[in-house]
Design a protein around this motif. Structure first.
Motif, PDB file in Angstrom:
ATOM      1  N   ILE A  31       0.854  -1.182   0.000  1.00 55.74           N
ATOM      2  CA  ILE A  31       0.000   0.000   0.000  1.00 55.74           C
ATOM      3  C   ILE A  31       0.893   1.235   0.000  1.00 55.74           C
ATOM      4  N   PRO A  32       0.623   2.177  -0.911  1.00 54.60           N
ATOM      5  CA  PRO A  32       1.487   3.355  -0.958  1.00 54.60           C
ATOM      6  C   PRO A  32       1.394   4.193   0.310  1.00 54.60           C
ATOM      7  N   LEU A  33       2.473   4.894   0.614  1.00 55.25           N
ATOM      8  CA  LEU A  33       2.470   5.804   1.747  1.00 55.25           C
ATOM      9  C   LEU A  33       1.483   6.931   1.486  1.00 55.25           C
ATOM     10  N   SER A  34       0.953   7.471   2.562  1.00 57.41           N
ATOM     11  CA  SER A  34      -0.018   8.552   2.439  1.00 57.41           C
ATOM     12  C   SER A  34       0.233   9.584   3.530  1.00 57.41           C
ATOM     13  N   ARG A  35      -0.026  10.830   3.212  1.00 53.20           N
ATOM     14  CA  ARG A  35       0.127  11.892   4.219  1.00 53.20           C
ATOM     15  C   ARG A  35      -1.001  11.839   5.232  1.00 53.20           C
ATOM     16  N   ARG A  36      -2.128  11.301   4.827  1.00 51.89           N
ATOM     17  CA  ARG A  36      -3.255  11.198   5.758  1.00 51.89           C
ATOM     18  C   ARG A  36      -3.425   9.741   6.184  1.00 51.89           C
ATOM     19  N   PRO A  37      -3.861   9.520   7.417  1.00 55.12           N
ATOM     20  CA  PRO A  37      -4.052   8.147   7.893  1.00 55.12           C
ATOM     21  C   PRO A  37      -5.159   7.449   7.099  1.00 55.12           C
ATOM     22  N   ARG A  38      -5.013   6.165   6.960  1.00 55.93           N
ATOM     23  CA  ARG A  38      -5.975   5.375   6.193  1.00 55.93           C
ATOM     24  C   ARG A  38      -6.940   4.655   7.136  1.00 55.93           C
ATOM     25  N   GLU A  39      -8.216   4.792   6.860  1.00 53.61           N
ATOM     26  CA  GLU A  39      -9.226   4.067   7.622  1.00 53.61           C
ATOM     27  C   GLU A  39      -8.983   2.569   7.482  1.00 53.61           C
ATOM     28  N   ARG A  40      -9.279   1.828   8.555  1.00 49.41           N
ATOM     29  CA  ARG A  40      -9.085   0.372   8.563  1.00 49.41           C
ATOM     30  C   ARG A  40     -10.325  -0.298   9.128  1.00 49.41           C
ATOM     31  N   ILE A  41     -10.488  -1.568   8.771  1.00 54.17           N
ATOM     32  CA  ILE A  41     -11.560  -2.381   9.344  1.00 54.17           C
ATOM     33  C   ILE A  41     -10.963  -3.729   9.717  1.00 54.17           C
ATOM     34  N   GLU A  42     -11.205  -4.137  10.948  1.00 58.83           N
ATOM     35  CA  GLU A  42     -10.759  -5.456  11.428  1.00 58.83           C
ATOM     36  C   GLU A  42     -11.994  -6.341  11.527  1.00 58.83           C
ATOM     37  N   LEU A  43     -11.978  -7.470  10.826  1.00 65.57           N
ATOM     38  CA  LEU A  43     -13.086  -8.421  10.856  1.00 65.57           C
ATOM     39  C   LEU A  43     -12.627  -9.687  11.567  1.00 65.57           C
ATOM     40  N   ARG A  44     -13.380 -10.112  12.579  1.00 68.45           N
ATOM     41  CA  ARG A  44     -13.018 -11.303  13.356  1.00 68.45           C
ATOM     42  C   ARG A  44     -14.032 -12.423  13.135  1.00 68.45           C
ATOM     43  N   ALA A  45     -13.597 -13.651  13.372  1.00 68.43           N
ATOM     44  CA  ALA A  45     -14.408 -14.841  13.103  1.00 68.43           C
ATOM     45  C   ALA A  45     -15.700 -14.885  13.912  1.00 68.43           C
ATOM     46  N   ASP A  46     -15.739 -14.241  15.069  1.00 68.48           N
ATOM     47  CA  ASP A  46     -16.938 -14.295  15.911  1.00 68.48           C
ATOM     48  C   ASP A  46     -18.022 -13.301  15.471  1.00 68.48           C
ATOM     49  N   GLY A  47     -17.801 -12.599  14.344  1.00 68.54           N
ATOM     50  CA  GLY A  47     -18.774 -11.634  13.854  1.00 68.54           C
ATOM     51  C   GLY A  47     -18.552 -10.228  14.377  1.00 68.54           C
ATOM     52  N   SER A  48     -17.559 -10.064  15.247  1.00 74.22           N
ATOM     53  CA  SER A  48     -17.261  -8.721  15.739  1.00 74.22           C
ATOM     54  C   SER A  48     -16.298  -8.039  14.769  1.00 74.22           C
ATOM     55  N   ALA A  49     -16.269  -6.724  14.865  1.00 78.23           N
ATOM     56  CA  ALA A  49     -15.390  -5.941  14.000  1.00 78.23           C
ATOM     57  C   ALA A  49     -15.002  -4.673  14.744  1.00 78.23           C
ATOM     58  N   THR A  50     -13.949  -4.047  14.270  1.00 75.92           N
ATOM     59  CA  THR A  50     -13.549  -2.742  14.764  1.00 75.92           C
ATOM     60  C   THR A  50     -13.248  -1.878  13.555  1.00 75.92           C
ATOM     61  N   ILE A  51     -13.875  -0.709  13.531  1.00 76.44           N
ATOM     62  CA  ILE A  51     -13.581   0.271  12.494  1.00 76.44           C
ATOM     63  C   ILE A  51     -12.604   1.252  13.118  1.00 76.44           C
ATOM     64  N   LEU A  52     -11.484   1.460  12.468  1.00 80.25           N
ATOM     65  CA  LEU A  52     -10.445   2.359  12.973  1.00 80.25           C
ATOM     66  C   LEU A  52     -10.415   3.589  12.078  1.00 80.25           C
ATOM     67  N   VAL A  53     -10.872   4.712  12.623  1.00 83.26           N
ATOM     68  CA  VAL A  53     -10.916   5.957  11.859  1.00 83.26           C
ATOM     69  C   VAL A  53      -9.921   6.943  12.451  1.00 83.26           C
ATOM     70  N   PRO A  54      -9.318   7.782  11.615  1.00 81.64           N
ATOM     71  CA  PRO A  54      -8.380   8.776  12.134  1.00 81.64           C
ATOM     72  C   PRO A  54      -9.101   9.805  12.995  1.00 81.64           C
ATOM     73  N   GLY A  55      -8.517  10.095  14.151  1.00 81.39           N
ATOM     74  CA  GLY A  55      -9.061  11.113  15.037  1.00 81.39           C
ATOM     75  C   GLY A  55      -8.477  12.475  14.703  1.00 81.39           C
ATOM     76  N   PRO A  56      -8.813  13.484  15.480  1.00 81.71           N
ATOM     77  CA  PRO A  56      -8.335  14.845  15.213  1.00 81.71           C
ATOM     78  C   PRO A  56      -6.814  14.975  15.221  1.00 81.71           C
ATOM     79  N   ASP A  57      -6.140  14.098  15.964  1.00 85.81           N
ATOM     80  CA  ASP A  57      -4.675  14.158  16.015  1.00 85.81           C
ATOM     81  C   ASP A  57      -4.031  13.048  15.177  1.00 85.81           C
ATOM     82  N   ASP A  58      -4.814  12.455  14.282  1.00 81.37           N
ATOM     83  CA  ASP A  58      -4.385  11.405  13.354  1.00 81.37           C
ATOM     84  C   ASP A  58      -4.174  10.039  13.992  1.00 81.37           C
ATOM     85  N   ARG A  59      -4.338   9.936  15.318  1.00 82.32           N
ATOM     86  CA  ARG A  59      -4.308   8.601  15.935  1.00 82.32           C
ATOM     87  C   ARG A  59      -5.640   7.927  15.638  1.00 82.32           C
ATOM     88  N   PHE A  60      -5.609   6.599  15.547  1.00 88.18           N
ATOM     89  CA  PHE A  60      -6.836   5.873  15.236  1.00 88.18           C
ATOM     90  C   PHE A  60      -7.778   5.831  16.430  1.00 88.18           C
TER      91      PHE A  60
END
Length: 106
Positions: A31-60
């Motif tokens: 994946i190419p480098l980016s100046r802005r953080p990239r949104e991520r999605i974690e999908l787990r076998a139990d049907g749970s997930a976590t959406i990781l979005v950049p916050g105001p300080d670029d931390r997820f």
């Protein structure tokens, strides 16, 4: 749709987005480098997930979610049951996703 093939962490590669949807690639892809953080999605076998979005300080900021197979499409819903993502195409190295609401409503 084979939901088990989609387990793991996927990264939004916005440079590849099309009118059809947003493109996500596995986190270990070239994946190419980016100046802005990239949104991520974690999908787990139990049907749970976590959406990781950049916050105001670029931390997820993790947002709890869950995924289900709805009529042959993988759908990710947030804690308020709003559709956040619907996978419209998949391969082992690429997801095309229709994006729903972004982030908590205030």
């Amino acid at each position: 749709m084979k939901p088990k093939a989609l387990l793991g962490t996927w990264v939004h590669v916005f440079e590849e987005d099309t009118a059809e949807g947003s493109v996500f690639r596995p986190e270990d892809a070239d994946i190419p480098l980016s100046r802005r953080p990239r949104e991520r999605i974690e999908l787990r076998a139990d049907g749970s997930a976590t959406i990781l979005v950049p916050g105001p300080d670029d931390r997820f900021v993790p947002q709890p979610a869950r995924w289900t197979d709805e009529g042959g499409a993988l759908v990710v819903r947030d804690a308020e049951d709003a559709v956040r993502m619907r996978v419209v195409k998949q391969s082992s190295d690429r997801l095309v996703v229709e994006m729903g609401r972004r982030g908590p409503q205030r």
